[in-house]
Design a protein around this motif. Structure first.
Motif, PDB file in Angstrom:
ATOM      1  N   PHE A 613       0.617  -1.734   0.003  1.00  0.00           N
ATOM      2  CA  PHE A 613      -0.350   0.050   0.097  1.00  0.00           C
ATOM      3  C   PHE A 613       0.883   1.384  -0.126  1.00  0.00           C
ATOM      4  CE2 PHE A 613      -3.467  -3.081   1.626  1.00  0.00           C
ATOM      5  CZ  PHE A 613      -4.291  -2.541   0.754  1.00  0.00           C
ATOM      6  N   GLN A 615       3.831   1.544  -1.229  1.00  0.00           N
ATOM      7  CA  GLN A 615       4.698   1.436  -2.013  1.00  0.00           C
ATOM      8  C   GLN A 615       3.790   2.299  -3.297  1.00  0.00           C
ATOM      9  OE1 GLN A 615       7.499  -1.003  -2.883  1.00  0.00           O
ATOM     10  NE2 GLN A 615       8.267  -1.295  -1.615  1.00  0.00           N
ATOM     11  N   LEU A 616       2.313   2.087  -3.575  1.00  0.00           N
ATOM     12  CA  LEU A 616       1.316   2.319  -4.293  1.00  0.00           C
ATOM     13  C   LEU A 616       1.008   3.651  -4.598  1.00  0.00           C
ATOM     14  CD1 LEU A 616      -0.077  -0.346  -4.533  1.00  0.00           C
ATOM     15  CD2 LEU A 616       1.001   0.133  -6.701  1.00  0.00           C
ATOM     16  N   ARG A 619       4.363   5.402  -5.221  1.00  0.00           N
ATOM     17  CA  ARG A 619       4.308   5.567  -7.065  1.00  0.00           C
ATOM     18  C   ARG A 619       3.388   6.661  -7.463  1.00  0.00           C
ATOM     19  NH1 ARG A 619       2.153   0.650 -10.405  1.00  0.00           N
ATOM     20  NH2 ARG A 619       0.143   2.042 -10.387  1.00  0.00           N
ATOM     21  N   ARG A 622       5.186  10.093  -6.995  1.00  0.00           N
ATOM     22  CA  ARG A 622       5.979   9.791  -8.240  1.00  0.00           C
ATOM     23  C   ARG A 622       6.131  10.665  -9.034  1.00  0.00           C
ATOM     24  NH1 ARG A 622       8.917   5.052  -6.047  1.00  0.00           N
ATOM     25  NH2 ARG A 622       7.917   3.792  -8.187  1.00  0.00           N
ATOM     26  N   GLU A 623       5.022   8.934 -10.191  1.00  0.00           N
ATOM     27  CA  GLU A 623       4.889   8.742 -11.444  1.00  0.00           C
ATOM     28  C   GLU A 623       3.545   9.737 -11.981  1.00  0.00           C
ATOM     29  OE1 GLU A 623       4.847   4.698 -12.011  1.00  0.00           O
ATOM     30  OE2 GLU A 623       6.748   4.476 -11.459  1.00  0.00           O
ATOM     31  N   ILE A 624       2.626  10.046 -10.530  1.00  0.00           N
ATOM     32  CA  ILE A 624       1.525  10.586 -11.487  1.00  0.00           C
ATOM     33  C   ILE A 624       1.324  12.319 -10.757  1.00  0.00           C
ATOM     34  CG2 ILE A 624      -0.807  10.446 -11.625  1.00  0.00           C
ATOM     35  CD1 ILE A 624       0.009   7.873 -11.205  1.00  0.00           C
ATOM     36  N   PHE A 627       2.430  15.317 -12.920  1.00  0.00           N
ATOM     37  CA  PHE A 627       2.413  14.776 -13.910  1.00  0.00           C
ATOM     38  C   PHE A 627       1.087  14.976 -14.558  1.00  0.00           C
ATOM     39  CE2 PHE A 627       6.305  13.011 -13.367  1.00  0.00           C
ATOM     40  CZ  PHE A 627       7.370  13.462 -13.885  1.00  0.00           C
ATOM     41  N   TYR A 630      -0.461  16.241 -18.030  1.00  0.00           N
ATOM     42  CA  TYR A 630      -0.204  15.903 -19.415  1.00  0.00           C
ATOM     43  C   TYR A 630      -1.071  15.248 -19.481  1.00  0.00           C
ATOM     44  CZ  TYR A 630       4.965  15.099 -18.699  1.00  0.00           C
ATOM     45  OH  TYR A 630       6.377  15.357 -18.708  1.00  0.00           O
ATOM     46  N   GLU A 631      -1.282  14.461 -21.185  1.00  0.00           N
ATOM     47  CA  GLU A 631      -2.600  14.181 -21.294  1.00  0.00           C
ATOM     48  C   GLU A 631      -2.643  13.047 -20.871  1.00  0.00           C
ATOM     49  OE1 GLU A 631      -3.971  14.439 -26.528  1.00  0.00           O
ATOM     50  OE2 GLU A 631      -2.400  16.184 -25.825  1.00  0.00           O
ATOM     51  N   GLN A 632      -4.147  12.813 -20.851  1.00  0.00           N
ATOM     52  CA  GLN A 632      -4.015  10.990 -20.814  1.00  0.00           C
ATOM     53  C   GLN A 632      -3.722   9.960 -22.206  1.00  0.00           C
ATOM     54  OE1 GLN A 632      -4.608   9.051 -17.856  1.00  0.00           O
ATOM     55  NE2 GLN A 632      -5.086  10.220 -16.404  1.00  0.00           N
ATOM     56  N   ALA A 633      -2.906   9.532 -22.496  1.00  0.00           N
ATOM     57  CA  ALA A 633      -3.213   8.613 -23.925  1.00  0.00           C
ATOM     58  C   ALA A 633      -4.745   7.854 -24.037  1.00  0.00           C
ATOM     59  CB  ALA A 633      -2.697   7.750 -23.641  1.00  0.00           C
TER      60      ALA A 633
ATOM     61  N   ASP B  10      -5.016   1.233  -7.903  1.00  0.00           N
ATOM     62  CA  ASP B  10      -4.277   1.629  -8.090  1.00  0.00           C
ATOM     63  C   ASP B  10      -2.933   1.037  -9.100  1.00  0.00           C
ATOM     64  OD1 ASP B  10      -4.402   3.178  -6.069  1.00  0.00           O
ATOM     65  OD2 ASP B  10      -3.348   2.471  -4.486  1.00  0.00           O
ATOM     66  N   ARG B  15      -0.127   5.402 -13.474  1.00  0.00           N
ATOM     67  CA  ARG B  15       0.330   6.116 -15.110  1.00  0.00           C
ATOM     68  C   ARG B  15       2.494   6.795 -15.565  1.00  0.00           C
ATOM     69  NH1 ARG B  15      -4.016   4.366 -16.312  1.00  0.00           N
ATOM     70  NH2 ARG B  15      -5.307   6.215 -16.793  1.00  0.00           N
ATOM     71  N   PRO B  17       4.839   9.025 -16.950  1.00  0.00           N
ATOM     72  CA  PRO B  17       4.622  10.335 -17.953  1.00  0.00           C
ATOM     73  C   PRO B  17       5.594   9.739 -18.746  1.00  0.00           C
ATOM     74  CG  PRO B  17       5.970  10.759 -15.374  1.00  0.00           C
ATOM     75  CD  PRO B  17       4.627   9.370 -15.458  1.00  0.00           C
ATOM     76  N   TYR B  36       4.278  15.321 -25.535  1.00  0.00           N
ATOM     77  CA  TYR B  36       4.286  14.323 -23.530  1.00  0.00           C
ATOM     78  C   TYR B  36       2.848  13.697 -23.600  1.00  0.00           C
ATOM     79  CZ  TYR B  36       8.025  17.606 -22.428  1.00  0.00           C
ATOM     80  OH  TYR B  36       8.922  18.365 -22.603  1.00  0.00           O
ATOM     81  N   LEU B  37       2.643  12.763 -23.040  1.00  0.00           N
ATOM     82  CA  LEU B  37       1.010  11.407 -22.438  1.00  0.00           C
ATOM     83  C   LEU B  37       1.763  11.404 -21.153  1.00  0.00           C
ATOM     84  CD1 LEU B  37      -0.520  11.682 -24.489  1.00  0.00           C
ATOM     85  CD2 LEU B  37       0.836   9.454 -25.962  1.00  0.00           C
ATOM     86  N   LEU B  38       0.855  10.247 -20.838  1.00  0.00           N
ATOM     87  CA  LEU B  38       0.067   9.585 -19.155  1.00  0.00           C
ATOM     88  C   LEU B  38       0.290   8.374 -20.243  1.00  0.00           C
ATOM     89  CD1 LEU B  38      -1.034  11.576 -16.597  1.00  0.00           C
ATOM     90  CD2 LEU B  38       1.181  10.758 -16.656  1.00  0.00           C
ATOM     91  N   VAL B  48      -1.476   2.681 -27.349  1.00  0.00           N
ATOM     92  CA  VAL B  48      -1.955   3.667 -26.716  1.00  0.00           C
ATOM     93  C   VAL B  48      -1.349   4.994 -27.474  1.00  0.00           C
ATOM     94  CG1 VAL B  48      -2.399   2.945 -24.501  1.00  0.00           C
ATOM     95  CG2 VAL B  48      -0.185   3.603 -24.405  1.00  0.00           C
ATOM     96  N   LYS B  51      -1.555   9.266 -30.655  1.00  0.00           N
ATOM     97  CA  LYS B  51      -1.774  10.418 -30.927  1.00  0.00           C
ATOM     98  C   LYS B  51      -0.141  10.989 -31.043  1.00  0.00           C
ATOM     99  CE  LYS B  51      -5.659  11.454 -26.966  1.00  0.00           C
ATOM    100  NZ  LYS B  51      -5.350  12.293 -25.408  1.00  0.00           N
ATOM    101  N   LEU B  96      12.056  11.400 -14.344  1.00  0.00           N
ATOM    102  CA  LEU B  96      10.717  11.719 -15.111  1.00  0.00           C
ATOM    103  C   LEU B  96      10.838  12.541 -15.898  1.00  0.00           C
ATOM    104  CD1 LEU B  96       8.586   9.350 -12.495  1.00  0.00           C
ATOM    105  CD2 LEU B  96       8.789   8.804 -15.197  1.00  0.00           C
ATOM    106  N   ILE B 243       6.642  -0.708  -8.286  1.00  0.00           N
ATOM    107  CA  ILE B 243       6.874  -1.356  -6.784  1.00  0.00           C
ATOM    108  C   ILE B 243       7.933  -2.809  -6.027  1.00  0.00           C
ATOM    109  CG2 ILE B 243       5.025  -0.152  -6.407  1.00  0.00           C
ATOM    110  CD1 ILE B 243       4.038  -2.035  -5.243  1.00  0.00           C
TER     111      ILE B 243
END
Lengths: 1207, 275
Positions: A613, A615-616, A619, A622-624, A627, A630-633, B10, B15, B17, B36-38, B48, B51, B96, B243
């Motif tokens: 839990f 680490q998620l 994560r 850190r990663e979202i 950012f 940013y645009e969603q894919a 989760d 995602r 970046p 740039y894209l997630l 994906v 774009k 990142l 993780i």
């Protein structure tokens, strides 16, 4: 399923019990005698000891067995003495029973046996039929025998009052000797076999049992009068026989079989409710004519037998009409004896290894089961010196986790101070014996210096072994002999390692060594010689426990098992679904530890899970998180689910029409998901549709009936109209899929997920479905509260009749079968699977209820009562109203979820009483019925009951063993931190109980404290400042005085007069308000409550048509109301909210109508969210969750577009 | 206390970046801005990156465009690995956003599979699910499903619809309670410095004597090098979904909660960062 016991005797006569939740045979230490045979039922165990006397062990319960003795004091008025005990010669005794016929002086009441004790002295009962009397408790009448009244009138010539005194059965959890007295003196010869059963023959009097015994001379005796209030029974009656009996077996029902000396079997016939000892015997031949039978065991509808060659036989064709069955089937396995327990489960002792075997796979359809499986668990007597280290730490681990706190014995201190060289040797020996192979008696000459190994694992166990040896140190000398010859002269005392030295004499064989707890061990360690290492103890204690437990594996080989002589499963409640931990000790131990604590399961708190839990979380930071711009894919799109259903159309004539149904889901603003449900139908060849926004749906209610898989969708508007969108899916599966999907969708659109909050409002429908709603602060706002038809309800798995909660999150529920359940903190269950349900905290839940039908008959002069009625009469088999035909064959369980578990049986427990065949008589249908026939009665009826059972899942765990009929939890204030949360309950027998040990972490509590009352109760409520109010079954109200944190059970009851001519039914107490509901549906408010006079002064009528009331911690008042008018229909069982309740105006002003009908119960006792005092529009809007609808104007006609509904 | 269901969410909504830049040697009409894209961790690159493709095609001539492929620091990125796996394997512990180079020429035939259209990805995805179910339930669950259920799994992934996907996928995650887990755990262990693409073996969630197998047990059996012994410094990181679960995490739980939508537990064993 509550924990129950399997009993067994080993070949040395030692008694052991094995709990269905346990993993080891517990030695019954109280058994100072050796026993030969046992017969157990759930509440007690009977046994024949080596002295051939019968002993009874009644299991202790939190509710004691108490019996009320009563006597009446009678007085007559005369002009000289006024009222005095000088009666007329024709009068009754001065002290009499209720009829006045029997002389009953107070000092003539004797305890029935030494197993009873008086609870207190005689006192006067001041309650007369629910109404309090004047001081002195006198009731007056013109003459004996007549109608008595409370008021003394001018013509009151006699008076009487009732004295009561309680006696209590004290010999619980101990073996009490039953005198071998027949009706005419002592029995001629000692007993040889015994069997107990017959509790299913009749429910009245409660706890009734049949006890059959066989004497050495082969005579059979029946013990009558055993029931709850006389657990010992009355006396022995001889039963005449066709031969000499060697063994007998009595099932839970009317099955009794016995084995004759010659090897045939006899079956008792004619056992009924009125004649539990039966009337005659029928002989059945032995399975093998060459080899006689030696043993028989019967259940409800099974008979098992063992022949002299140890072959096992199963009797075919046994049922209630044919107790003899039709033939024998040989079974695999060689056994010496067999015991049939509850649910016809079977245990046996094998010939070969004398181990106890359990018959696997016995179900109601396959009564003979599948295979024998050996019960392989250690016995707590299996301890040897060389293994004491591991074993004792195992026990200590058990004690540590179970929270069982026992005082440290003084005896151990004694032996501690004793300077015994032998002991020292032993102590040293044991301390180096961490590897179990080092046998104490083998190297006593090696007094190695005491240098314990300091690896963390061995450390605690090392310390424990140190303790061990100190404890039973003095006994060390005797241990080697004991080990060699167990069961010889010394075997009278409990198992080898238990032998107490002379210095410990006087001890009741209490196994001190088994109650070592880790905490103690650690303190010991800190002050002991090893104090320098005390710091490491905390970290290593747990690991050592685990190691020791796993280390146990090797200690109990099959060879170590002592031989069993007798087993009795009559009290052991298992069925083929029960998970027993008896067959593999290692896994059993670990699982048991997981099961020990309700709210904190180790799996939940395991480090690995926490790590994931955390680490998620990291994560996504850190990663979202950085950012987000940013645009969603993948762009979000609309997702549609379609299906076909039937719809109960809105306009007349109402009927089911086929419709197409679709749910469109999309992401709304602010990322919330939202959706619309569409219902496409044809009207006059024209395609139309009806739709509802998912965020406007307030509740989805399954309306299962036996023909259609129906559910209802409500919006606020539909709630007002009392007319939901009713839909029927083709299959149950499809309905559940839709319900789960729609429910998730509704929750998503409102941003609700996870378990309900502590403030949640819980409610229950008449089908037992559980719903929960998150309250908004504005719900109790004044003067403009949020209308309660806008509340959003979501379903929680499980099946309950009643639920109660408080504001710190303790929630209890009661099933229809009175089982108590505690909420586990999960969500989902039932048909919510996968994502809509929590993974942990979901358990199987069962409920049982009875379905009733009535058999109606009319009298005619020729044939008497017959099932031929008048043409105008009701159906001869009907429901209670007589309007619907209900035959035994056609009546189905209430919904497909229920399955029958019993056959139809006459119900004698009908109010008004019945005759011996269950009939109730009346002059004509429909009138009031009475339980005896008079000349004026032309019709009669009797009630038949059949039980059905439902199995589902939900976030509930059972709180055994006492069934309850009401429960209440103190609605803790907002900030108050209560260590122990007061929780009161009423047992289904009417006992008042106070739960101890209820905390946030242990919402189930630990034990019940019985609170004495003079009569059975039915409703109870605890409110602010620990005010406890209760309603007795006779409709009177009581206030419990002096309840406080220090004195959780209070000290005495104050009788509060009921409103005039009303019998109260239910009570609810809030912060200060006390509300009651009477049997005629009136709601009453208690006036005049003050801190100094909490009983108040009078009742004020508030409303009628009320079924139930719940007063919250802020004195908010919610009810279940009947007869609420909607624009489309009238509804019964509607949730209503009292508007305008304020501190200065606790009675409020008007009702606001919420969800219903069909609701049975609501509790708002968790909702302590204060409403905003001053209503600034901006403020209240800010307080609402963004997704709620409350801020928006009420959608007008949201369900009525598509213009068709107007027709 | 968070619920296990939150883990699924989760995992699904993980995602990465990413910054896409066009390979410097590609011929363009004007300078190509980075894009740039997630990227969803559980999806596939070619699924994906419509774009991305559109963005760069704007600056290129049609005749200069062949099949698109991606590369990170010289390593061609296999589209048939989940994106999260590619990232963990090649780029974890880097800063990142993840910088991916886009190529339209010189398709590395030896390293990558061609991906002409989404149905190729679908076929690959479904075959993974089927393989996983063969391991878990002898294919019984997947074979009992209808065609539309299979489609729903794929559509769920393609459209990033968590509920839609899990409504079906939960059936693939069920097992008989008396058995305590799947028959075999579908897993693949990827090593950066090995020539083998991945390690895959039969491994049961429960040992014959009834103990629960953990991630550590699996590694001990399959790739013991990954586990540092007590006395040496940690040499490898065992990464799933970015993780590092503890080695005592039960494998069955991991398989139920940390599997990719293709129902495989993709485990990356990467060298521990030296600092």
């Amino acid at each position: 399923m509550p924990v129950s016991l399997l009993w067994a005797v080993d070949v040395y006569g030692r008694v052991f019990s094995l709990s269905t939740g346990g993993q080891q045979w517990e030695h019954c230490c109280d058994a100072v005698l050796e026993f030969k045979r046992l017969t157990a039922v759930q509440q007690c165990c009977w046994g024949i000891a080596c002295d051939h006397h019968i002993y009874l062990n009644v299991h202790a319960s939190d509710v004691p067995i108490r019996y009320q003795e009563e006597a009446y004091e009678n007085q007559r008025w005369n002009p000289v003495d006024n009222f005095s005990d000088r009666l007329l010669p024709s009068d009754r005794w001065q002290w009499s029973d209720i009829t006045g016929l029997e002389h009953k002086p107070l000092d003539g009441f004797l305890l029935p046996s030494t197993n009873w004790e008086w609870e207190g002295d005689w006192y006067i009962d001041e309650n007369f039929g629910g109404e309090p009397t004047e001081k002195g408790g006198w009731t007056y009448a013109i003459d004996f025998p007549a109608t008595y009244t409370i008021d003394k009138k001018w013509n009151s010539c006699v008076r009487r009052r009732r004295w009561i005194r309680y006696r209590r059965y004290k010999a619980t959890d101990t073996w009490a000797k039953i005198p071998s007295e027949g009706q005419s003196g002592p029995l001629p010869d000692p007993f040889n076999d015994i069997s107990c059963g017959g509790w299913e023959i009749s429910e009245e009097p409660r706890g009734r049992l049949s006890l059959w015994a066989v004497s050495l001379q082969g005579k059979v005796w029946f013990r009558g009068g055993i029931h709850h209030h006389t657990p010992e029974g009355m006396s022995w009656e001889e039963v005449s026989l066709p031969g000499e009996v060697v063994q007998i077996s009595c099932g839970p029902g009317d099955l009794v079989w016995a084995v004759l000396w010659e090897g045939q079997l006899i079956v008792r016939e004619g056992i009924t409710r009125d004649c539990p000892q039966g009337s005659s015997w029928v002989v059945v031949d032995s399975p093998n004519p060459e080899v006689g039978t030696i043993h028989v065991a019967v259940g409800v509808s099974v008979v098992w037998a063992v022949t002299k060659d140890n072959k096992v036989w199963f009797r075919r064709g046994i049922n209630s009409h044919n107790p003899c069955g039709s033939g024998w089937i040989g079974m695999v396995g060689e056994m010496v004896m067999i015991s049939v327990g509850l649910n016809d489960q079977v245990w046996a002792i094998s010939r070969e290894d004398r181990a106890v075997y359990f018959r696997q796979g016995v179900t109601s359809t396959e009564l003979s089961g599948k295979a024998w499986k050996a019960v392989s668990v250690p016995r707590d007597g299996d301890i040897r010196p060389n293994s004491s280290t591991s074993t004792s730490s195992l026990h200590s681990a058990g004690c540590f986790f179970s929270g069982e706190v026992r005082a440290q014995s003084v005896m151990s201190e004694d032996s501690d101070t004793e300077a015994d060289p032998q002991r020292a040797v032993h102590e040293v020996g044991a301390s180096v014996s961490s590897p179990p192979s080092v046998h104490l008696s083998n190297d006593p000459e090696a007094p190695k210096p005491r240098i314990p190994k300091v690896t963390s694992d061995s450390f605690i166990s090392e310390m424990l072994s140190d303790r061990e040896t100190k404890r039973d140190g003095a006994a060390a000398t005797s241990i080697p002999e004991e080990e060699v010859t167990p069961g010889d002269a010394e075997a009278k005392s409990p198992p080898p390692a238990l032998v107490l030295s002379p210095s410990q004499s006087g001890g009741p064989g209490d196994p001190q060594w088994s109650t070592v707890d880790l905490e103690e061990a650690q303190t010991h360690l800190a002050v002991g010689p090893a104090a320098g290492r005390g710091d490491s103890s905390d970290t290593c204690s747990l690991s050592s426990v685990v190691t020791c437990m796993l280390g146990l594996e090797g200690l109990y080989g099959p060879d170590d098992h002592p031989l069993w002589a007798w087993v009795s499963g009559g009290g052991c409640a298992v069925d083929c679904h029960t998970q027993l931990n008896w067959f593999n000790s290692v896994t059993a131990l670990t699982s048991s530890i997981q099961a020990m604590s309700l709210s904190v399961s180790p799996a939940q708190t395991a480090a690995w899970r926490k790590q994931i839990f955390e680490q998620l979380n990291e994560r996504s930071k850190r990663e979202i998180d950085n950012f987000k711009h940013y645009e969603q894919a993948i762009e979000q799109s609309v997702w549609v689910k379609k299906g076909t259903m039937q719809w109960w159309r809105d306009w007349k004539p109402h009927k089911w029409v086929d419709v197409r149904f679709a749910l469109e889901q999309f992401s709304g603003p602010e990322g919330h998901k939202d959706g619309i449900v569409f219902l496409y139908y044809n009207f006059n060849e024209e395609k139309k549709y009806l739709h509802a926004f998912i965020n406007e749906v307030t509740i989805l209610v399954p309306v299962l009936n036996d023909s259609k898989h129906t559910f209802a969708i409500y919006t606020a508007e539909r709630t007002k109209q009392r007319w939901p969108i009713k839909l029927a899916a083709a299959t149950e599966m499809e309905m559940h899929d839709w319900l789960a999907l729609l429910s998730v969708s509704c929750c998503d659109s409102r941003g609700i997920q996870g378990p309900p909050s502590k403030q949640a409002i819980w409610s229950i429908t008449c089908k037992g479905d559980i719903f929960v709603s998150e309250p908004w602060p504005s719900l109790e706002a004044c003067p403009y509260p949020t209308p309660c038809d806008q509340m959003f309800w979501r379903q929680v798995g499980g099946h309950l009749r009643l639920v109660e909660c408080n504001s710190v999150g303790v929630v209890w529920g009661l099933g229809y079968d009175h089982t108590a359940w505690v909420y586990t903190g999960g969500y989902g269950g039932g048909f919510f699977q996968g994502l809509a349900s929590s993974t942990d905290n979901i358990f199987t839940q069962t409920d049982v209820k009875s379905v009733y039908i009535y058999e109606n008959q009319r009298w005619n002069p020729v044939t008497g009562y017959t099932s031929r009625g008048l043409p105008t009469d009701r159906y001869m088999w009907s429901d209670a109203t007589g309007l619907h035909e209900c035959t035994k064959a056609s009546t189905k369980p209430p919904s497909p979820h229920w399955t029958w578990v019993t056959e139809w049986a006459v119900d004698y427990g009908v109010s008004g009483g019945t005759d011996r065949e269950g009939w109730q008589y009346a002059a004509d249908f429909p009138t009031s019925y009475h339980g005896y026939k008079t000349l004026k009665d032309f019709v009669r009826r009797r009630r038949w009951a059949r039980k059905c059972k439902l199995t589902t899942t939900g976030p509930w765990q059972e709180v055994p063993p006492i069934p309850l009929s009401d429960v209440t939890i103190l609605p803790c204030g907002d900030q108050s931190v209560v260590e122990q949360i007061p929780l009161w309950a009423i047992s289904n027998k009417g006992d008042v109980l106070c739960r101890l040990g209820v905390t946030l972490l242990t919402p189930a509590g630990t034990s019940w404290l019985h609170v004495g009352t003079d009569q059975p109760f039915k409703s109870i409520s605890i409110g602010g400042a620990s005010q406890v109010w209760a309603i007795a079954r006779d409709g009177s109200a009581f206030y419990r005085g002096s309840v406080s944190t220090q004195n959780p059970a209070g000290d005495c009851w104050y009788h509060i007069p009921s409103p005039a001519r009303q019998k109260l039914k239910q009570v609810s107490v809030g912060r200060t308000s006390v509300y009651t509901v009477d049997e005629n549906g009136n709601l009453w408010y208690r006036q005049g409550l003050t801190p100094s006079y909490p009983q108040g002064s009078s009742w004020e009528h508030i409303s009628n048509n009320v079924r139930k009331v719940s007063v919250g911690p802020l004195d908010q008042v919610w009810i279940i109301a009947d007869k609420v008018q909607g624009s489309h229909s009238l509804s019964c069982g509607t949730v209503c909210h009292r508007l305008g309740v304020q501190p200065m105006e606790p009675k409020g002003q008007a009702w606001d109508y919420g969800i219903g009908g069909g609701w049975d119960h609501i509790t708002v006792r968790g909702n302590n969210i204060e409403a905003p005092r001053v209503r600034m529009p901006s403020l209240t809007d800010a307080l609402r969750p963004p997704s709620t609808l409350a801020a928006r104007p009420l959608p007008a006609g949201n369900t009525e577009n598509g213009n068709a509904v107007q027709c | 206390m968070a619920d296990d269901k939150d883990v699924l969410r989760d995992v699904w909504f993980g995602r990465i970046p990413t910054c896409f830049t066009l390979y410097q040697d590609e011929v363009t009409e004007r300078e190509a801005e980075p894009f740039y894209l997630l990227l969803p961790r559980v999806s596939y690159l070619t699924l994906v990156t419509d774009k991305v493709k559109k963005h760069f095609l704007k600056v290129m001539k049609a005749e200069d465009v062949e099949e698109i492929w991606f590369e990170y620091e010289g390593t061609p990125l296999k589209w048939h690995y989940p994106i999260g796996l590619l990232f963990d394997l090649h780029a974890s512990n880097t800063s990142l956003p993840w910088s991916i180079t886009v190529h339209f020429k010189n398709f590395p035939e030896r390293d990558l599979l061609h991906c002409p259209c989404n149905s190729v990805i679908e076929a690959h995805f479904m075959s993974s699910i089927k393989e996983a179910d063969a391991l878990k339930h002898k294919s019984q669950v997947i074979n009992d499903m209808q065609k539309k259920d299979h489609k729903q799994l794929w559509m769920g992934l393609q459209n990033d619809k968590f509920d839609q996907f899990w409504a079906i996928n939960r059936k693939l995650m069920e097992y008989p309670t008396e058995e305590g887990g799947f028959r075999y755990i579908p897993f693949r262990i990827y090593l950066t410095m090995s020539d083998r693409p991945f390690i895959q073996k039969l491994f049961r969630p429960i040992s014959p004597d009834g103990h629960t197998h953990t991630l550590g047990d699996l590694l001990k059996e399959v790739y013991p090098v990954a586990i540092a012994s007590d006395d040496e410094a940690k040499r490898y990181q065992v990464v799933i979904h970015g993780i590092e679960p503890l080695l005592e995490t039960p494998l069955q739980w991991l398989s139920e909660h940390l599997s990719h939508p293709d129902n495989f537990l993709h485990i990356s064993v990467i060298p521990a960062p030296s600092d």
